[in-house]
Design a protein around this motif. Structure first.
Motif, PDB file in Angstrom:
ATOM      1  N   ARG A  13     -21.480 -67.598  24.620  1.00  0.00           N
ATOM      2  CA  ARG A  13     -22.814 -68.009  24.215  1.00  0.00           C
ATOM      3  C   ARG A  13     -22.988 -69.516  24.285  1.00  0.00           C
ATOM      4  NH1 ARG A  13     -25.196 -68.705  19.116  1.00  0.00           N
ATOM      5  NH2 ARG A  13     -23.208 -68.522  18.040  1.00  0.00           N
ATOM      6  N   ARG A  14     -21.902 -70.276  24.020  1.00  0.00           N
ATOM      7  CA  ARG A  14     -22.070 -71.699  23.753  1.00  0.00           C
ATOM      8  C   ARG A  14     -21.388 -72.622  24.753  1.00  0.00           C
ATOM      9  NH1 ARG A  14     -20.104 -71.804  17.581  1.00  0.00           N
ATOM     10  NH2 ARG A  14     -20.341 -74.052  17.883  1.00  0.00           N
ATOM     11  N   HIS A  37     -21.796 -82.581  24.311  1.00  0.00           N
ATOM     12  CA  HIS A  37     -22.088 -81.226  23.856  1.00  0.00           C
ATOM     13  C   HIS A  37     -20.922 -80.584  23.115  1.00  0.00           C
ATOM     14  CE1 HIS A  37     -26.104 -81.277  25.449  1.00  0.00           C
ATOM     15  NE2 HIS A  37     -25.600 -81.978  26.441  1.00  0.00           N
ATOM     16  N   PHE A  79     -20.722 -74.935  27.725  1.00  0.00           N
ATOM     17  CA  PHE A  79     -21.700 -75.748  28.445  1.00  0.00           C
ATOM     18  C   PHE A  79     -21.882 -75.324  29.903  1.00  0.00           C
ATOM     19  CE2 PHE A  79     -23.017 -79.686  30.698  1.00  0.00           C
ATOM     20  CZ  PHE A  79     -24.157 -79.981  29.976  1.00  0.00           C
ATOM     21  N   ARG A 113     -21.315 -72.465  31.561  1.00  0.00           N
ATOM     22  CA  ARG A 113     -21.116 -71.031  31.784  1.00  0.00           C
ATOM     23  C   ARG A 113     -21.741 -70.555  33.097  1.00  0.00           C
ATOM     24  NH1 ARG A 113     -24.113 -72.382  27.596  1.00  0.00           N
ATOM     25  NH2 ARG A 113     -26.247 -71.657  27.418  1.00  0.00           N
ATOM     26  N   CYS A 115     -28.303 -76.571  25.206  1.00  0.00           N
ATOM     27  CA  CYS A 115     -27.132 -76.154  25.991  1.00  0.00           C
ATOM     28  C   CYS A 115     -26.562 -74.824  25.523  1.00  0.00           C
ATOM     29  CB  CYS A 115     -26.048 -77.235  25.948  1.00  0.00           C
ATOM     30  SG  CYS A 115     -25.069 -77.228  24.431  1.00  0.00           S
ATOM     31  N   GLY A 116     -26.986 -74.371  24.313  1.00  0.00           N
ATOM     32  CA  GLY A 116     -26.449 -73.115  23.786  1.00  0.00           C
ATOM     33  C   GLY A 116     -25.518 -73.324  22.603  1.00  0.00           C
ATOM     34  N   ASN A 117     -24.976 -74.524  22.465  1.00  0.00           N
ATOM     35  CA  ASN A 117     -24.067 -74.831  21.366  1.00  0.00           C
ATOM     36  C   ASN A 117     -24.877 -75.233  20.131  1.00  0.00           C
ATOM     37  OD1 ASN A 117     -21.600 -75.229  20.099  1.00  0.00           O
ATOM     38  ND2 ASN A 117     -20.917 -76.876  21.449  1.00  0.00           N
TER      39      ASN A 117
END
Lengths: 405, 405
Positions: B367-368, A243, B370, B372, A255-257
């Protein structure tokens, strides 16, 4: 007498002695004392305890250096065992490994894609007890169980912080419940960390090395080992190499990335590209329907593609080479950030295309690593094959119980 | 009694005691013994030695907990000093920092862009001697000099493995020659590592934290600190974050990699974009001619752009925001790989746009990142301002001479 504040479990002096004996295969007390910077009486005391506990045994004599020949020490591989469980969506591999990190038996169960932990964990416990009974390993010699799977995880509490393989696993007390079922110490850890430390424990790695592991399974994981210890960072959720973004303008990942390596280079990405190549899909008998119903595991079709690539099919090969170049770029990032001595490729994904991946990743690292004037960085296949994560799970618990409490 | 094999300098028990006193500001012997897991007689002995050497002093008494009030310990900041030198193309900053990591004096010289080491190092030595004389710091209290600059480096031999700032520096025995000139122990290290550890030494960081530093100077550097120790990897050429690829199809970089962060987000990249925007270039008095002749340092024009961005100029702001988003993506990679508690932004590059960078990088990480769900990751400005690298150089030598030999 641990000195250090890393929280990742500093080795005790006794643990370091055991680890040094294991890595050396055979060693005299004098060499051991020199290696650890300890006095002769201190080593004599530590070795006596290790002998009494049966962890170490004396074995013949080394060459004389003037005085009487030195008695050599080696670990006693059958004195202790660790159980390793690698839990994935579609398969679950169980191994029992001895103190030398060698698997003595193995079982495979269907994975946990559609099974809640309340049903999966008792199944695992039954299988483990059956496996120990079959192979005649006395349970009193089993130090514990290392259960390894994907992240993120709460390492200290043994809880998954992700709704995988299905939402019922999120926040479930996996390690605690498993410990009740098997009546053994249990740790939960990341599968790529496990694969990385398994390599170290086999004794093929220098005790002071810094190396990385890229694990290709359903997804892409990573681990880094520094002087025999898994690099953990703040919460043991480090080295999530699948990721990292390799394309600043890439597609969003779950994953948000954005532009994650896994989305371009992982088995799912390669399989989806192959499905679009109708000629290849037909020729290899790929199955664009049905896979998702089997738990989103793309490894079956991916394995057909890597086998074809390994046999020289040009279209399959070009897909695998593209994946390998992306992994090569990520290996450069890993090296530029962690300054590695070498990189181990582990996991079932590399399969029949292992030599293609190895060769391309090595080329990319040689060409692009920032500090290549300082030292070379080798890219090597795992000595533990496709069971690297499960074996590593067993090694992690052996290490925690005996070396780094 | 160092236990550990990382090669990066394990802390001695005495060193850990000193480090703990420093970080606590004031602490009793009882608290110190508890914190280090040592017996009362062991702590009494270690503290006695530290008092005799003048590194620590007794200071008043803490609140009574029933018995007699406890004498408190603190470090004696003026007992030892370290010299830090940050060598760059166009400037060279020298600081003398006390044992608390606080700079007591500072000088700035022109950089080494066109000067060979045979002329630059004697100049530095003269300046250091003048600075010590001026400020009345006794040279016997100076433990050594930390010279910090870019990589790759051969850390152990104190030699640069790059033809920067000019080819005469490549393979020149910088540390050895400098040690002869100043007659002090000298270490050569990476400037971003220095900035990272300087933050720790100030006492604002928890002893067990894992954190990263992004250093924005002429280029983009990085450092990671784990429990008070710089992460070094195999050869101390780790965390070269300026040279991780953020664009798999990006332009080749002089380092050998493709799509490097520095090529998109560094001062040179931003300045070159600004030059193309003729309206902005004219308005800010940027200088598309002449810069290269001054050693390839783009910080003068970059500073004009960040100042304009900080004052709300929309075009300058959009250029800085783009750079910040790229740095934010790299901060996510750093966090996904090292699992950091927080990230420090250091170096003169952030300058007047520090708050823009901080806000955007924080947003991207939130935001991104992994894991969090495991814990938040803060993004904070360096407490050491634009001299962070030079101050860190002084701290590195204090740490090596007194804590981690």
């Amino acid at each position: 007498m641990p000195v250090g504040r890393s929280g990742g479990g500093a080795a005790t002096t006794r643990g370091l002695a055991l680890d040094t004996i294991r890595a050396a295969r055979t060693i005299s007390r004098v060499e051991l004392a020199a290696g650890l910077g300890l006095t002769s009486p201190a080593i004599t005391r530590i070795v006596r305890d290790l002998l009494v506990e049966g962890l170490v045994r004396e074995t013949g004599r080394g060459p004389s250096t003037g005085g009487k020949p030195r008695t050599l020490l080696q670990i006693n591989p059958t004195s202790r065992y660790g159980v390793g469980v690698h839990l994935e969506r579609n398969t679950c591999v169980i191994v029992v490994a001895d103190l030398a990190g060698q698997p003595v038996c193995r079982a495979v169960l269907p994975g946990a894609a559609h099974v809640p932990p309340e049903r999966m964990l008792p199944r695992l416990a039954d299988e483990i007890h059956a496996l120990l009974a079959e192979t005649g390993v006395n349970k009193t010699a089993v130090v514990g169980l290392g259960l390894v799977t994907y992240g993120p995880q709460d390492w200290r509490s043994g809880v998954l912080l992700t709704p995988q393989p299905n939402p019922q696993w999120l926040d479930y007390p996996v390690a605690e419940r498993m410990a009740e079922l098997v009546r053994l110490p249990v740790l939960l850890d990341n599968d790529a960390n496990a694969a990385a430390i398994g390599e170290y424990w086999l004794g093929t790695v220098d005790l002071t090395s810094t190396y990385g592991c890229i694990y290709l399974g359903t997804g892409i994981g990573g681990g880094v080992v520094v002087a025999g210890e898994v690099y953990r960072g703040s919460s043991a959720n480090a080295v999530e190499i699948g990721h990292i973004s390799i394309d600043v303008d890439g597609a969003p990942c779950t994953c948000g990335n954005t532009g994650c390596l896994e989305r371009s280079a992982g088995p799912e990405a390669v399989v989806r590209q192959a499905w679009k190549t109708s000629n290849l899909a037909r020729r290899l008998g790929l199955d664009p329907k049905g896979r998702d119903q089997q738990g989103g595991d793309f490894l079956v079709d991916f394995s057909k593609i890597t086998t074809a690539a390994g046999s020289g099919d040009p279209i399959a090969k070009s897909l695998v080479e593209r994946s390998a170049r992306y992994l090569g770029g990520a290996a450069v990032t890993l090296t530029n950030l962690f300054d590695l001595d070498f990189i181990v490729l582990a996991g079932p994904g590399f399969g029949s295309a292992a030599s293609i991946y190895q060769s391309i990743i090595q080329t990319e690292v040689d060409r692009r690593w920032f500090s290549r004037r300082a030292h070379p960085v080798g890219v090597v296949p795992s000595a533990n094959g496709s069971d690297a994560a499960a074996i590593g799970g067993a090694v992690l618990i052996l290490q925690r119980e005996l070396v780094r409490p």
